[in-house]
Write a protein that holds these residues in place. Structure first.
Motif, PDB file in Angstrom:
ATOM      1  N   TRP A 164      -1.363  -2.827  10.657  1.00  0.00           N
ATOM      2  CA  TRP A 164      -1.998  -1.741   9.919  1.00  0.00           C
ATOM      3  C   TRP A 164      -3.234  -2.200   9.212  1.00  0.00           C
ATOM      4  CZ3 TRP A 164       3.041  -3.138   8.198  1.00  0.00           C
ATOM      5  CH2 TRP A 164       3.094  -3.843   6.998  1.00  0.00           C
ATOM      6  N   VAL A 173       0.978  -8.068  11.291  1.00  0.00           N
ATOM      7  CA  VAL A 173       0.827  -6.766  10.647  1.00  0.00           C
ATOM      8  C   VAL A 173      -0.251  -6.012  11.411  1.00  0.00           C
ATOM      9  CG1 VAL A 173       0.212  -5.594   8.504  1.00  0.00           C
ATOM     10  CG2 VAL A 173       1.483  -7.737   8.424  1.00  0.00           C
ATOM     11  N   GLU A 206       0.866  -1.176   0.000  1.00  0.00           N
ATOM     12  CA  GLU A 206       0.000   0.000   0.000  1.00  0.00           C
ATOM     13  C   GLU A 206       0.907   1.232   0.000  1.00  0.00           C
ATOM     14  OE1 GLU A 206      -3.556   0.084   2.736  1.00  0.00           O
ATOM     15  OE2 GLU A 206      -2.452  -1.608   3.588  1.00  0.00           O
ATOM     16  N   ARG A 261       3.221   7.282   2.766  1.00  0.00           N
ATOM     17  CA  ARG A 261       3.363   6.160   3.693  1.00  0.00           C
ATOM     18  C   ARG A 261       3.387   4.881   2.865  1.00  0.00           C
ATOM     19  NH1 ARG A 261       2.761   5.309   9.005  1.00  0.00           N
ATOM     20  NH2 ARG A 261       2.037   7.448   9.226  1.00  0.00           N
ATOM     21  N   ARG A 314       3.315   0.737   3.174  1.00  0.00           N
ATOM     22  CA  ARG A 314       3.053  -0.465   3.966  1.00  0.00           C
ATOM     23  C   ARG A 314       3.344  -1.648   3.058  1.00  0.00           C
ATOM     24  NH1 ARG A 314      -2.650   1.740   6.466  1.00  0.00           N
ATOM     25  NH2 ARG A 314      -1.702   2.943   8.141  1.00  0.00           N
ATOM     26  N   GLU A 347      -0.266  10.980   2.161  1.00  0.00           N
ATOM     27  CA  GLU A 347      -0.714  11.607   3.406  1.00  0.00           C
ATOM     28  C   GLU A 347      -0.401  13.104   3.446  1.00  0.00           C
ATOM     29  OE1 GLU A 347       1.037   9.229   6.542  1.00  0.00           O
ATOM     30  OE2 GLU A 347      -0.603   7.779   6.370  1.00  0.00           O
ATOM     31  N   GLU A 379       6.313   1.126   6.853  1.00  0.00           N
ATOM     32  CA  GLU A 379       5.885   0.025   7.713  1.00  0.00           C
ATOM     33  C   GLU A 379       6.158  -1.264   6.947  1.00  0.00           C
ATOM     34  OE1 GLU A 379       1.824   0.707   8.959  1.00  0.00           O
ATOM     35  OE2 GLU A 379       2.205   2.855   9.050  1.00  0.00           O
TER      36      GLU A 379
END
Length: 93
Positions: free
Chosen positions: A93, A91, A21, A45, A47, A25, A83
């Motif tokens: 998130w 995980v 992902e 961000r 992930r 942001e 992340e």
């Protein structure tokens, strides 16, 4: 091509992630600097879950990701939250 799509492409090509992902942001940072309205793609961000992270420290994982997206910082990316997880790791998130 957008910053988001370039990041997705680079990470997918290099790491073949099981999950990825990339979130813009920038809007969350509006007003943090004079004249910044939160537009554009300056704060991202990532992930990512990838087998290449297995056995690596958090710092080593972040270095891998930063190296892959280094050109984006040269082109105006201001901040990057990362992340990471290896397959099978929890995980959150």
């Amino acid at each position: 091509m957008t910053v988001k799509s370039r990041i997705e492409y680079r990470l997918t090509e290099a790491l073949s992630p099981e999950r990825l992902e990339v979130l813009n942001e920038s809007h969350l940072h509006a007003g943090h600097q004079p004249g910044f309205d939160g537009g554009g793609e300056t704060h991202m961000r990532i992930r990512i879950v990838a087998a290449q992270f297995a056995g690596k420290t958090r710092v080593a994982r972040h270095r891998m990701v930063n190296e892959l997206v280094r050109e984006e910082f040269d082109a105006g990316l201001h901040a990057l939250a990362i992340e990471t997880a290896a397959p099978g790791e929890p995980v959150v998130w």
